[in-house]
Design a protein around this motif. Structure first.
Motif, PDB file in Angstrom:
ATOM      1  N   VAL B 192       0.840  -1.195   0.000  1.00 53.40           N
ATOM      2  CA  VAL B 192       0.000   0.000   0.000  1.00 53.40           C
ATOM      3  C   VAL B 192       0.878   1.249   0.000  1.00 53.40           C
ATOM      4  O   VAL B 192       0.617   2.230  -0.697  1.00 53.40           O
ATOM      5  CB  VAL B 192      -0.954  -0.001   1.212  1.00 53.40           C
ATOM      6  N   ASP B 193       1.954   1.188   0.760  1.00 55.37           N
ATOM      7  CA  ASP B 193       2.854   2.321   0.855  1.00 55.37           C
ATOM      8  C   ASP B 193       3.457   2.671  -0.500  1.00 55.37           C
ATOM      9  O   ASP B 193       3.638   3.840  -0.853  1.00 55.37           O
ATOM     10  CB  ASP B 193       3.963   1.984   1.861  1.00 55.37           C
ATOM     11  N   VAL B 194       3.758   1.633  -1.282  1.00 57.32           N
ATOM     12  CA  VAL B 194       4.338   1.839  -2.607  1.00 57.32           C
ATOM     13  C   VAL B 194       3.338   2.526  -3.531  1.00 57.32           C
ATOM     14  O   VAL B 194       3.686   3.367  -4.351  1.00 57.32           O
ATOM     15  CB  VAL B 194       4.774   0.461  -3.164  1.00 57.32           C
ATOM     16  N   LYS B 234      -8.010   3.755  -2.978  1.00 54.09           N
ATOM     17  CA  LYS B 234      -8.080   4.862  -3.939  1.00 54.09           C
ATOM     18  C   LYS B 234      -9.425   5.576  -3.804  1.00 54.09           C
ATOM     19  O   LYS B 234      -9.500   6.797  -3.778  1.00 54.09           O
ATOM     20  CB  LYS B 234      -7.919   4.298  -5.358  1.00 54.09           C
ATOM     21  N   LEU B 235     -10.484   4.769  -3.673  1.00 58.63           N
ATOM     22  CA  LEU B 235     -11.818   5.350  -3.516  1.00 58.63           C
ATOM     23  C   LEU B 235     -11.932   6.132  -2.215  1.00 58.63           C
ATOM     24  O   LEU B 235     -12.465   7.235  -2.176  1.00 58.63           O
ATOM     25  CB  LEU B 235     -12.873   4.248  -3.520  1.00 58.63           C
ATOM     26  N   LEU B 236     -11.422   5.541  -1.142  1.00 58.73           N
ATOM     27  CA  LEU B 236     -11.486   6.205   0.161  1.00 58.73           C
ATOM     28  C   LEU B 236     -10.801   7.566   0.084  1.00 58.73           C
ATOM     29  O   LEU B 236     -11.291   8.558   0.634  1.00 58.73           O
ATOM     30  CB  LEU B 236     -10.798   5.356   1.232  1.00 58.73           C
ATOM     31  N   LEU B 237      -9.668   7.597  -0.629  1.00 54.01           N
ATOM     32  CA  LEU B 237      -8.934   8.850  -0.761  1.00 54.01           C
ATOM     33  C   LEU B 237      -9.720   9.843  -1.606  1.00 54.01           C
ATOM     34  O   LEU B 237      -9.823  11.026  -1.280  1.00 54.01           O
ATOM     35  CB  LEU B 237      -7.573   8.592  -1.390  1.00 54.01           C
ATOM     36  N   ALA B 238     -10.283   9.336  -2.701  1.00 60.16           N
ATOM     37  CA  ALA B 238     -11.035  10.210  -3.595  1.00 60.16           C
ATOM     38  C   ALA B 238     -12.236  10.817  -2.887  1.00 60.16           C
ATOM     39  O   ALA B 238     -12.563  11.990  -3.065  1.00 60.16           O
ATOM     40  CB  ALA B 238     -11.477   9.432  -4.824  1.00 60.16           C
ATOM     41  N   GLU B 239     -12.875  10.011  -2.050  1.00 59.77           N
ATOM     42  CA  GLU B 239     -14.055  10.499  -1.336  1.00 59.77           C
ATOM     43  C   GLU B 239     -13.663  11.241  -0.065  1.00 59.77           C
ATOM     44  O   GLU B 239     -14.511  11.743   0.651  1.00 59.77           O
ATOM     45  CB  GLU B 239     -14.960   9.315  -0.969  1.00 59.77           C
ATOM     46  N   GLY B 260     -18.404  -1.837  -1.900  1.00 60.35           N
ATOM     47  CA  GLY B 260     -18.572  -2.399  -3.238  1.00 60.35           C
ATOM     48  C   GLY B 260     -17.241  -2.666  -3.928  1.00 60.35           C
ATOM     49  O   GLY B 260     -17.148  -3.524  -4.803  1.00 60.35           O
ATOM     50  N   ALA B 261     -16.215  -1.930  -3.520  1.00 61.21           N
ATOM     51  CA  ALA B 261     -14.901  -2.148  -4.135  1.00 61.21           C
ATOM     52  C   ALA B 261     -14.257  -3.432  -3.638  1.00 61.21           C
ATOM     53  O   ALA B 261     -13.394  -3.991  -4.289  1.00 61.21           O
ATOM     54  CB  ALA B 261     -13.984  -0.960  -3.851  1.00 61.21           C
ATOM     55  N   LEU B 262     -14.690  -3.896  -2.471  1.00 55.65           N
ATOM     56  CA  LEU B 262     -14.067  -5.088  -1.895  1.00 55.65           C
ATOM     57  C   LEU B 262     -14.824  -6.360  -2.225  1.00 55.65           C
ATOM     58  O   LEU B 262     -14.235  -7.405  -2.455  1.00 55.65           O
ATOM     59  CB  LEU B 262     -13.983  -4.956  -0.365  1.00 55.65           C
ATOM     60  N   LEU B 263     -16.148  -6.264  -2.213  1.00 56.56           N
ATOM     61  CA  LEU B 263     -16.957  -7.452  -2.453  1.00 56.56           C
ATOM     62  C   LEU B 263     -17.540  -7.354  -3.846  1.00 56.56           C
ATOM     63  O   LEU B 263     -18.195  -6.370  -4.181  1.00 56.56           O
ATOM     64  CB  LEU B 263     -18.069  -7.563  -1.407  1.00 56.56           C
ATOM     65  N   LYS B 264     -17.307  -8.401  -4.635  1.00 53.88           N
ATOM     66  CA  LYS B 264     -17.621  -8.260  -6.052  1.00 53.88           C
ATOM     67  C   LYS B 264     -18.816  -9.074  -6.517  1.00 53.88           C
ATOM     68  O   LYS B 264     -19.068  -9.139  -7.706  1.00 53.88           O
ATOM     69  CB  LYS B 264     -16.391  -8.643  -6.882  1.00 53.88           C
ATOM     70  N   ASN B 265     -19.482  -9.764  -5.632  1.00 55.31           N
ATOM     71  CA  ASN B 265     -20.720 -10.365  -6.144  1.00 55.31           C
ATOM     72  C   ASN B 265     -21.829 -10.299  -5.122  1.00 55.31           C
ATOM     73  O   ASN B 265     -21.590 -10.190  -3.923  1.00 55.31           O
ATOM     74  CB  ASN B 265     -20.493 -11.760  -6.724  1.00 55.31           C
TER      75      ASN B 265
END
Lengths: 391, 285
Positions: B192-194, B234-239, B260-265
Motif C-alpha cells: 500500500v505504501d508503494v 483509492k476510492l477512500l482517498l477520492a471520497e 462495493g470495491a471489496l466485495l464483487k458479487n
C-alpha cells in the motif's frame, strides 16, 4: 548431500526429476542463492516443486533433512548467529524492564549469558525454562514471559531464522490429502473441466468451402464450422438432509461448479440411499418424485453417474425392504442401486467423510461393495482419482 | 551479474522467495511459472521485471481458443488464395503471407526481451505441450518457408496460471515455479505504501484492519485481494473519508464505506450484510 535430499523428496511423495535436480545444481553453481540456508530453501522450492499443494510436504521434508545440518552450521560458527546478536539493538524494553536487566547484571552480562547458553544448547527447543527456544520462560527466546527477555526468532521479516520459514508451514491447507476446504474445493472442481473441454476446435469446413466455391463459379467462398463443444453428460445424485447437513456447503459448491462446467448436467436428490424414486426440488420432495425407471429411460447409458453422499446410515436401509427412513420401500436400496449401475456403467461415489472412517461404518463398506470399490473421498485427490475412473 | 538482479521496483513489492525464483530463472534462462490467487500481481510481475532490468516486454495473452502455433506464426492461406485470384504479384513468395506471432517477435529482439505468456491455463489442455521445444531450445521451424527461427537472445519467459487446468509434467519440469501467497499484514503495508506513499498512517491501519476482517468472513465466494484493496483505498482517498469513519463503522454500523470495491458479487454482499445485521442485533440486546 543433495542426492540424499533428492531421494528423500521422492520417497516423500514428491516427484522431482533429474532435470530439475540438475537445474537446481546449475543454479547453485551460478551463485544465485548466495550462502544462506533460507536462500537455498527458496531456490530449491522454485526448482523442485511445481505445485503449491505440495509445498507443505516439501517444507516438512526440507525441515527433517536440514535440521541437523543447521545445527552443524551453528557448531561451526561456534558463537551466537550474527542475526540474533544484531537484534540486541532492537530489544523492545521499557524503562522498568531495563531496570530489571540491570538487576541481572546489565546488558553485556545478559548477552554473555546468551552466548554461553547457546553453546550448551545443542538443538532446537520449545517450552521449558532454561534453553533458548519459543514459548518458554527463559530470558532468551520468543513468545515468552521473562521481562528480561531477548527475543529470538519471533516472526518479523528481517529476523526470522532460516528454519522458521518452513517450520511455519503456511501451505498446510493446500496439501491435497487434506479434505476440501472452501478454497481447496475451487481448485479441485476445476479438474472436472479438464474432461469437459477437451478438443476445442475452430476449423475451416473444407467440404462446404469447396462446395460453395464451386457454386460461386470458382470465386472463393469460405465456410467455417463452429467450435466443437464437448458432449460429456453427467447425472449427479446428491444425498440431502440428515447426516449430510454437515456437508451441505461442500456439496453446494460442487453442485454450482458442476453446473457451470457441463452443458448436459442432470441432477437429482435422494435421502440416505437410492430407492425407487428421486426428486429434483427439495421443497416439493414428497409431491414431485421421479421414478427411477423414468430416469434410466430418459437418459442414455452415455451419461456418467456421480453420487455424492456420506453413505452413513443403518445397514438395514440398504439391504432390507422397508428399510428407508422416510417411506415403505417394496424393494431394498441395494437392488435399486444395482439397476442404476447397470444402466450407467460409468459411475462413481464421492464421499465427504474422511477415508479413514470408511472401514468403521458398515453402511459405507456395503455401499462401497455395491459400487465395486468406485468410492472416492470428496477431496482434491479423490475427485481427481474419481474423474480418472470415469474416463 | 550484479546489475541484472531483480529486487522489486518502486511500484512493486517482491518478497524474498519471489525474488529468488525470478533471479534463478533469469540467470539460468529458464521460464518461470507464477501461480497465485487472482489479484496478487502475477501479470504485473512480468512488466516490473522488464522495467527493472530495462528489457523490452512482449505480452501474449492466452484465450480459450488460442493455439500454440499462433504464438509462433500464422500462415494466411486465405489471403494468398484471394491474391492469386486477383493476380497479385506478391503471391509468388509464400513469406509474404507468414505473420509473426509474439514468440517469434521476442526471438527476433536485439536485446534479451521479457516474454509474458499470460494465463496459460485458459488454453486447451495440450497447449503447453505444443510449446515444449520452443521454450526449451528457443527455436522453431517454419514449414512453409523451410526456415529455422532461433532466438538471438534467450528471452526471460514469465508464464502465469490461475490453476484452472493442470499443466503437464514435461512442461513443469522445464520451468521454475513460484506460488504467490496472499501477503501478510506487513507486506501488505509495504504494498500500500508503494502505491499511496502519502497515505495517513491512521487511515492505512484502519483500512487494513477492515480489509483483513472482511477477508476472514466465513463463506465468501471471492475474498477481496490486493488489487481490490488498492482500488478501495483509492476510492477512500477520492471520497476523502476520514479514518474515524472506518473505526466508527466497526463499532456501530459495521458496514465499511464503499464496500462495493471489496466485495464483487451480490451473494457476498448479501451474506456480509446479514452477518452485520446479526452482529448489530446481538450487540443491542
Amino acid at each position: 548431500m543433495l542426492i540424499r535430499f533428492f531421494f528423500m523428496l521422492r520417497e516423500g511423495g514428491l516427484k522431482p526429476s533429474i532435470t530439475e535436480l540438475l537445474t537446481l545444481l546449475a543454479a547453485l553453481k551460478s551463485g544465485v542463492a548466495g550462502y544462506s540456508v533460507e536462500d537455498f530453501y527458496f531456490l530449491a522450492r522454485a526448482a523442485l516443486v511445481k505445485d503449491e499443494s505440495l509445498y507443505d510436504r516439501f517444507d516438512r521434508i526440507f525441515g527433517a533433512h536440514f535440521r541437523g545440518v543447521e545445527a552443524n552450521f551453528r557448531a561451526l560458527a561456534g558463537e551466537v548467529p550474527e542475526e540474533w546478536l544484531r537484534r540486541q539493538a532492537e530489544l523492545l524494553l521499557s524503562e522498568e524492564e531495563r531496570a530489571q536487566i540491570e538487576a541481572m547484571g546489565g546488558f553485556e552480562k545478559l548477552m554473555e549469558a546468551l552466548q554461553k547458553r547457546l553453546e550448551e544448547q545443542g538443538e532446537r527447543h520449545e517450552g521449558g525454562s532454561k534453553w533458548i527456544g519459543t514459548a518458554g520462560t527463559s530470558p532468551f527466546g520468543a513468545y515468552g514471559y521473562n521481562p528480561e527477555g531477548v527475543r529470538i526468532g519471533q516472526a518479523g521479516s528481517r529476523h526470522r531464522s532460516a528454519v522458521k520459514v518452513w517450520d511455519r508451514r503456511e501451505f498446510r491447507n493446500l496439501d491435497d490429502t487434506v479434505e476440501l476446504g472452501t478454497r481447496n474445493i475451487k481448485v479441485a472442481l476445476r479438474r472436472l473441466r479438464r474432461f469437459a473441454r477437451e478438443g476445442a476446435a475452430d476449423q475451416l469446413d473444407l467440404d462446404a468451402t469447396i462446395d460453395s466455391t464451386a457454386r460461386n463459379a470458382g470465386l472463393l467462398d469460405i465456410k467455417m464450422v463452429p467450435e466443437r463443444h464437448n458432449a460429456i453428460k453427467v447425472l449427479l445424485c446428491l444425498d440431502i438432509g440428515g447426516s449430510m447437513d454437515d456437508h451441505v456447503r461442500i456439496c453446494e459448491e460442487l453442485f454450482s461448479a458442476a453446473r457451470t462446467e457441463f452443458k448436459h448436467l442432470k441432477h437429482y436428490y435422494f435421502h440416505n440411499f437410492i430407492y425407487e424414486s428421486l426428486w429434483k426440488d427439495n421443497r416439493r420432495r414428497h409431491s414431485e418424485r421421479v421414478p427411477l425407471s423414468e430416469i434410466t429411460h430418459k437418459y442414455g447409458p452415455d451419461y456418467k453417474l456421480v453420487f455424492v453422499g456420506d453413505a452413513t446410515m443403518s445397514p438395514y436401509e440398504i439391504v432390507y425392504p422397508g428399510g428407508s427412513v422416510e417411506h415403505w420401500n417394496e424393494e431394498p436400496g441395494a437392488i435399486w442401486i444395482k439397476r442404476l449401475l447397470k444402466a450407467y456403467p460409468k459411475a462413481i461415489w464421492l464421499n465427504p467423510e474422511p477415508r479413514a472412517r470408511w472401514d468403521y461404518t458398515p453402511s459405507i463398506k456395503l455401499t462401497r461393495e455395491l459400487m465395486e470399490d468406485r468410492m472416492f473421498p470428496l477431496s482434491i485427490g479423490g475427485i481427481d482419482d474419481g474423474i480418472k475412473s470415469l474416463h | 551479474m550484479a546489475d541484472s538482479k531483480f529486487k522489486g521496483t518502486s511500484r512493486y513489492v517482491a518478497t524474498d522467495d519471489l525474488m529468488m525464483a525470478v533471479n534463478a530463472a533469469v540467470t539460468l534462462e529458464r521460464p518461470i511459472l507464477i501461480k497465485g490467487e487472482p489479484g496478487t500481481g502475477k501479470t504485473q510481475l512480468a512488466e516490473e521485471v522488464a522495467a527493472a532490468l530495462d528489457r523490452p516486454l512482449y505480452e501474449w495473452h492466452i484465450k480459450s481458443t488460442t493455439k500454440a502455433q499462433q504464438g509462433l506464426y500464422d500462415y494466411d492461406a486465405v489471403a494468398r488464395l484471394r491474391d492469386s485470384q486477383l493476380g497479385d504479384n506478391r503471391v509468388h513468395d509464400i513469406a509474404n503471407y507468414i505473420v509473426r506471432g509474439k514468440i517469434w517477435e521476442a526471438f527476433a529482439s536485439d536485446v534479451q526481451p521479457v516474454l509474458l505468456i499470460d494465463e496459460i491455463d485458459k488454453a486447451d489442455i495440450e497447449f503447453p505441450n505444443d510449446l515444449l521445444r520452443e521454450l526449451d531450445r528457443m527455436e522453431f521451424y517454419v514449414y512453409e518457408t523451410k526456415e529455422l527461427v532461433k532466438a538471438t537472445h534467450r528471452p526471460i519467459v514469465v508464464i502465469t496460471s490461475n490453476n484452472e487446468k493442470e499443466l503437464p509434467d514435461a512442461f513443469l519440469r522445464r520451468c521454475f515455479f513460484h506460488y504467490i501467497k496472499f501477503p501478510d499484514t506487513e507486506t501488505m503495508e509495504k504494498i500500500v505504501d508503494v502505491h499511496f506513499p502519502n497515505l495517513k498512517k491512521m487511515l492505512l491501519k484502519q483500512a487494513l484492519e477492515v480489509f483483513y476482517k472482511v477477508r476472514e468472513v466465513p463463506g465468501l465466494k471471492k475474498k477481496p485481494s490486493t488489487s481490490e484493496l488498492l482500488d478501495w483505498i483509492k476510492l477512500l482517498l477520492a471520497e476523502d473519508i476520514p479514518p474515524e469513519a472506518l473505526r466508527d463503522s466497526e463499532n456501530r454500523k459495521a458496514i465499511p464505506p464503499l464496500y462495493g470495491a471489496l466485495l464483487k458479487n451480490e451473494q457476498d454482499v448479501h451474506l456480509f450484510e446479514q452477518l452485520v445485521f446479526l452482529d448489530r442485533r446481538s450487540r443491542t440486546q
